[in-house]
Design a protein around this motif. Structure first.
Motif, mmCIF file in Angstrom:
data_model
loop_
_atom_site.group_PDB
_atom_site.id
_atom_site.type_symbol
_atom_site.label_atom_id
_atom_site.label_comp_id
_atom_site.label_asym_id
_atom_site.label_seq_id
_atom_site.Cartn_x
_atom_site.Cartn_y
_atom_site.Cartn_z
ATOM 1 N N ILE A 255 0.842 -1.203 0.000
ATOM 2 C CA ILE A 255 0.000 0.000 0.000
ATOM 3 C C ILE A 255 0.873 1.247 0.000
ATOM 4 N N GLU A 256 1.905 1.248 0.827
ATOM 5 C CA GLU A 256 2.781 2.419 0.890
ATOM 6 C C GLU A 256 3.494 2.637 -0.439
ATOM 7 N N SER A 257 3.856 1.555 -1.110
ATOM 8 C CA SER A 257 4.498 1.683 -2.419
ATOM 9 C C SER A 257 3.549 2.341 -3.421
ATOM 10 N N ALA A 258 2.263 1.971 -3.357
ATOM 11 C CA ALA A 258 1.272 2.586 -4.246
ATOM 12 C C ALA A 258 1.094 4.062 -3.912
ATOM 13 N N GLN A 259 1.101 4.383 -2.628
ATOM 14 C CA GLN A 259 0.987 5.788 -2.223
ATOM 15 C C GLN A 259 2.161 6.602 -2.779
ATOM 16 N N LEU A 502 -5.255 3.726 -9.976
ATOM 17 C CA LEU A 502 -4.835 2.479 -9.346
ATOM 18 C C LEU A 502 -5.841 1.381 -9.638
ATOM 19 N N GLU A 503 -5.372 0.162 -9.662
ATOM 20 C CA GLU A 503 -6.215 -0.983 -10.005
ATOM 21 C C GLU A 503 -6.774 -1.645 -8.751
ATOM 22 N N GLY A 504 -8.033 -2.067 -8.827
ATOM 23 C CA GLY A 504 -8.647 -2.945 -7.841
ATOM 24 C C GLY A 504 -8.619 -2.414 -6.424
ATOM 25 N N ARG A 505 -8.288 -3.315 -5.502
ATOM 26 C CA ARG A 505 -8.374 -3.024 -4.083
ATOM 27 C C ARG A 505 -7.431 -1.907 -3.663
ATOM 28 N N LEU A 506 -6.289 -1.768 -4.349
ATOM 29 C CA LEU A 506 -5.338 -0.724 -3.982
ATOM 30 C C LEU A 506 -5.960 0.654 -4.100
ATOM 31 N N GLN A 507 -6.856 0.856 -5.052
ATOM 32 C CA GLN A 507 -7.514 2.164 -5.169
ATOM 33 C C GLN A 507 -8.320 2.475 -3.920
ATOM 34 N N PRO A 627 -14.652 3.917 -5.162
ATOM 35 C CA PRO A 627 -14.310 2.534 -5.524
ATOM 36 C C PRO A 627 -15.043 1.542 -4.625
ATOM 37 N N GLN A 628 -14.977 0.258 -4.991
ATOM 38 C CA GLN A 628 -15.549 -0.782 -4.126
ATOM 39 C C GLN A 628 -14.703 -0.923 -2.853
ATOM 40 N N PRO A 629 -15.305 -1.255 -1.697
ATOM 41 C CA PRO A 629 -16.736 -1.419 -1.452
ATOM 42 C C PRO A 629 -17.429 -0.130 -1.054
ATOM 43 N N PHE A 630 -16.704 1.003 -1.191
ATOM 44 C CA PHE A 630 -17.283 2.270 -0.765
ATOM 45 C C PHE A 630 -18.496 2.646 -1.606
ATOM 46 N N ASP A 631 -18.571 2.122 -2.812
ATOM 47 C CA ASP A 631 -19.711 2.445 -3.677
ATOM 48 C C ASP A 631 -21.017 1.823 -3.174
ATOM 49 N N GLU A 632 -20.929 0.924 -2.197
ATOM 50 C CA GLU A 632 -22.137 0.329 -1.622
ATOM 51 C C GLU A 632 -22.729 1.193 -0.511
#
Length: 985
Positions: A255-259, A502-507, A627-632
């Motif tokens: 996660i930190e690398s993506a940040q 960012l892709e998938g869960r990382l977003q 993004p998912q799951p926040f869109d719920e």
């Protein structure tokens, strides 16, 4: 030890119903609070203020699952081992903190074979931690109190859990041998106890999850968790706690690398625009802006700031220079200002709500209310003549009352860019800097509509409210993006756009860090000119407090200053991960459908933070295309559904919430409610809520959770922990006349049991388990236990009672019974060294002063203790006898500090026998003859002979307890004269 079989555990009470190490939990909770940014969940953002300490949550979960065996002292010892509060746990925690150097240990304790441990004054290289522990145990044993020992230690969550608890599991398994436990970790213990109690691994629910501390800690020690909150920002923080902070070290690093990748991409874009670098390659770190307005008296444009000090530690100030040709002021930045110039700069052009400035030797003063054109509305409200900004605005228009002006820039020198400690300097903006400002404006102007359509920046209107009225009223801002400068809008739009790539869960995971970056990059961020000696100024966060205050001058972080905020989990890599699953849902508490064995909640009440308004600040940024799951989740604050902190709607909302939770837990399930307020009417409301929800109070504990604050008065430092279970006795009717004796009996029985355990533990370990606040809370719990067992009081259904409107000042039967319980409990807490019959004859204020005088001898200095006992003794105004009201330094007035006006017959203390004794001691200190004082007292007190023994007892108590040597001596002399007074003399 009583036999506890697996079959019987299903219906066995929880250990927390009878035993809880409240004092130690209090100290550890405060230790966690004082860690500041070192607290585990603040890595996700410190803007959520209501998180309860994780150590407290751990204690509640364990206390709710562990059963009592019939041996209270042994049960308490096991509980403390599991919390790492025992001597062995403290030794390991102290060693991990390197609390003692080898040299210090050799000074502190005698060591017969130092060569076994040391080489010179340092440790031998081949020494093991187990060998070091031998000395650490001995060193800690020299300290007299738990607080002194624990203050040297790391917090349990900062430790390697396997090593910390290695000696604990065999002892736990042996203690609960009848249950067949075979635990080697918390996850094992929780699952095995859960299966024995409920037939499954226990699930902990929190329907007011807020910052997520309750589900996070419950999941970390092995419970399945369910969390819900009406507020989507709370849901995001809770989800982040479980899935980011609770992730494995490997995934946290991912996660930190993506940040960092996102931050680097934004940095390249900003550098490409050339809007943060000057011609010499220096890079801006921060920009300082102020409002500017036209004086109606002179027509001059005047910069507005409460202070022109820019850096107090480095003597940097801004100085106004009149520009008569343009009828405005130039602002020059003066480094190395003299102390006199620095002092003068502290008085800005905004003073006491007025615009104040000097021109040509004349002082001009105009109320800011006049500048805004404030006026009263027919309905009693207020309005003003500020132009209301449009959705397309992002900066003031030329004819607006308030303009915005850049007047200083903090630069990082080109030569030191990239260094850990770069060279930083402050300067006035040049013409090139203003050109760069216009470039930023042009970029935002060109892209604003598209960014808003795509949800990169807000287009949401500000809905009026208690907190949200402020930016509308003071600036004319009508949409949330108006709270941000063009430079901030540009940076945040770029940041949001890169996160979306960012892709998938990382977003989703990286998105959790956006709110903290947003609230550190708005025009509500105060410029702190003095963060500490020798330090450069810093820019505060929006939610340093729980408001939306609009400052006259503010700081704007450049990207290299904002980026580190966005990259925020590197400091928690050593925390143990979450071991179980957690489900987070955006829902009001009364609409949940999930089953839980244990509900722990920290509900809104009374003066709680109005999150349903202030978090719209974040919702405006995040509501489009989450993004998912926040869109719920529902990305709206849903103000109408939020439970507000008092009144009839509060009671109805709370009853619906707690009734739903009761319906979604098994008959042997438990609820814990954390409650932080001292208003007795709110207490009464809560009792009614639990009553109507079908819940019965089984225990209450008092935990000091808060740290020092500048607030005084009604400020409460503690949290009451109420434990509840389903009411299963069927229909029962009670009447006040019968309830009061039952309450008194239950209170006395409860306190007697606790004091017996206190005496037993104190005899073995030197410290009691419970302090006076714990015993007092036990009085409340005993009353509520009796009271909430009934379904009808005086013929009225408890649900009807709980929900009916209250008349102003109404004292209900609940209020009476709770107060009676407090008084009963307090009457049993006779201060050490005072006769019980003397205590029985004292008034409330006398009991308060003597009780607190006794507590002060133990080093107690918590304001909450004084607040709670003042309430229990029905003291009208305890502040009149207080010498210090600071939360962690509270104390009574010393005898010598009472003024004559404090001790008249019209004051609460002055009208008492103790008040007369204080006057007498003061007279003696002023060299009045003892016999003269005695004669005066005899002449003034018609019952003098009858109360003489009472007076001598109180004087003897003052002699032993007073902090003033002179007062102690005077009390001794006066007491001896009264005691030896002959009848008829």
């Amino acid at each position: 030890m009583a036999t506890l079989t697996p079959l019987a555990l299903k219906d066995a009470p929880a250990l927390i119903e009878s035993v809880f190490p409240a004092q130690k939990v209090s100290f550890e909770a405060q230790k966690e609070r004082k860690a500041g940014a070192g607290q585990t969940l603040t890595a996700l953002g410190s803007y959520w203020k209501g998180r309860k300490p994780l150590i407290l949550v751990r204690a509640i979960v364990l206390g709710s699952l562990l059963p009592p065996t019939g041996d209270g002292e042994a049960d308490l010892a096991i509980f403390e081992k599991l919390m790492a509060f025992d001597d062995e746990g403290l030794a390991r925690r102290a060693l991990a903190a390197n609390a003692y150097s080898a040299a210090k240990l050799q000074e502190l304790i005698p060591i017969s074979d130092p060569e076994r441990y040391f080489s010179g004054r340092g440790w031998r290289r081949d020494i093991t931690d187990d060998e070091k522990l031998v000395l650490y145990r001995r060193a800690l044993a020299t300290l007299p109190s738990y607080e002194e020992k624990a203050s040297l230690c790391k917090r349990p969550e900062e430790m390697d859990q396997g090593w910390l608890y290695a000696p604990v599991w065999p002892v736990v398994n042996q203690h609960y041998g009848d249950l067949g436990l075979n635990a080697c970790s918390f996850a094992d213990l929780v699952e095995q106890l859960g299966i024995l109690r409920y037939g499954k691994r226990p699930r902990v629910g929190d329907t007011f999850s807020g910052g997520g501390s309750i589900p996070f800690e419950a999941a970390r020690i092995g419970c399945d968790t369910y969390a819900s909150d009406l507020n989507p920002i709370a849901c995001m923080l809770t989800w982040g706690a479980l899935n980011i902070v609770g992730a494995s070290q490997e995934h946290r690093a991912e996660i930190e690398s993506a940040q960092r990748a996102v931050a680097d991409a934004v940095d390249r874009e900003i550098s490409g625009f050339g809007i943060e670098h000057d011609a010499n390659g220096n890079r801006a770190k921060a920009y300082l802006y102020c409002l500017e307005t036209r004086c109606p008296e002179t027509g001059w444009l005047v910069p507005m700031a409460p202070s022109w000090v820019i850096s107090k530690a480095h003597n940097v100030i801004a100085r106004l220079k009149p520009d008569s040709a343009n009828k405005r002021f130039n602002i020059e930045i003066l480094a190395d200002a003299s102390n006199a110039e620095l002092k003068a700069a502290e008085n800005g052009t905004v003073q006491g709500g007025d615009l104040v400035y000097e021109l040509a030797g004349k002082l001009y003063r105009t109320p800011i209310k006049t500048l805004r054109g404030d006026y009263r509305l027919p309905d009693g409200g207020t309005g003003n003549r500020l132009r209301r900004w449009d959705v397309s605005d992002f900066k003031p228009r030329p004819d607006d009352v308030f303009q915005e002006r850049l007047y200083a820039i903090m630069w990082i020198s080109n030569e030191s860019l990239g260094k850990s400690r770069p060279d930083v300097f402050l300067a006035a903006p040049s013409e090139a800097d203003f050109i760069r400002e216009k470039q930023v404006d042009a970029i935002v102007s060109e892209n604003l509509t598209e960014w808003q359509a795509n949800g990169l920046i807000p287009d949401m209107a500000i809905e009026p409210g208690d907190k949200t009225d402020e930016p509308i009223r003071t600036r004319g801002w009508t949409h949330w993006h108006h709270l941000f400068s063009p430079r901030q809008l540009l940076m945040l739009a770029l940041l949001r756009n890169e996160v979306r790539k960012l892709e998938g869960r990382l977003q989703s995971e990286v998105s959790v860090f956006l709110p903290d970056a947003i609230q550190r990059s708005a025009k509500l961020c105060i410029w702190d000119s003095f963060p500490g000696p020798g330090r450069m100024p810093k820019i505060a966060q929006v939610f340093s407090d729980q408001s939306l205050s609009t400052p006259m001058n503010w700081g704007v972080r450049a990207w290299n200053y904002l980026a580190p905020v966005f990259i925020g989990i590197s400091d928690i890599h050593d925390r143990p991960p979450v071991t179980r699953s957690g489900f987070v849902q955006s829902s009001e508490a009364s609409a949940i459908s999930e089953e839980c064995e244990l509900f722990i909640s920290d509900p809104p009440y009374a003066d709680a933070v109005i999150y349903h308004e202030i978090t719209e600040f974040f919702i405006a940024w995040l509501r489009k295309n989450p993004p998912q799951p926040f869109d719920e989740w529902v990305w709206d604050s849903r103000r109408a559904l939020a439970i507000k902190g008092s009144g009839e709607d509060f009671r109805r909302g709370m009853v619906a919430a707690y009734k739903t939770m009761a319906e979604h837990m098994p008959d042997n399930g438990t609820q814990c409610v954390m409650f932080t307020h001292q208003d007795t009417s709110v207490w009464g409301d809560l009792v009614g809520v639990f009553w109507a929800a079908g819940l019965q109070v089984v225990a209450a504990w008092y935990i000091a959770t808060e740290t020092t604050s500048g607030k005084v008065g009604a400020f409460v430092q503690g949290t009451v922990i109420l434990m509840l279970k389903k009411r299963t006795a069927g229909e029962r009717t009670g009447f006040k006349q019968r309830l009061l004796p039952a309450v008194r009996q239950e209170v006395a029985s409860q306190i007697e049991t606790m004091m017996h355990l206190n005496d037993t533990v104190k005899a073995h370990h030197g410290e009691p388990v419970f302090n006076d606040s714990d015993l007092q809370m036990a009085g409340y719990a005993a009353a509520l236990k009796v009271l909430t067992a009934y379904t009808h009081i005086g013929g009225e259904d408890v649900t009807s009672f709980a929900l009916r409107p209250r008349a102003r000042g109404e004292v209900t039967v609940v209020d009476e019974i709770v107060q009676q319980a407090a008084e009963t409990a307090s009457s049993l807490l006779v201060p050490e060294g005072l006769a019980a019959d003397t205590w029985a004859k004292l008034t409330g204020i006398e009991r308060f002063v003597l009780r607190m005088l006794d507590m002060e001898t133990t080093g107690a200095a918590k304001l909450d203790n004084y607040q709670n006992f003042a309430k229990a003794f029905r003291v009208e105004d305890y502040t009149r006898v207080m010498g210090d009201m600071r939360p962690n330094h509270a104390r009574l007035k010393r005898v010598s500090e009472y003024a004559s006006r404090d001790l008249t017959d019209t004051t609460e203390i002055g009208a008492t026998r103790l008040g007369r004794l204080i006057i007498a001691v003061q007279q003696l200190l002023k060299d009045t003859e003892p016999q003269v004082i005695v004669d005066q007292m005899r002449g003034e007190m018609v019952d003098f002979l009858e109360v003489r023994s009472l007076l001598t007892d109180m004087l003897a108590f003052i002699e032993r307890k007073s902090r003033e040597p002179e007062a102690r001596h005077a009390a001794e002399v006066l007491g001896a004269r009264l005691k030896n007074l002959r009848f008829g003399e």
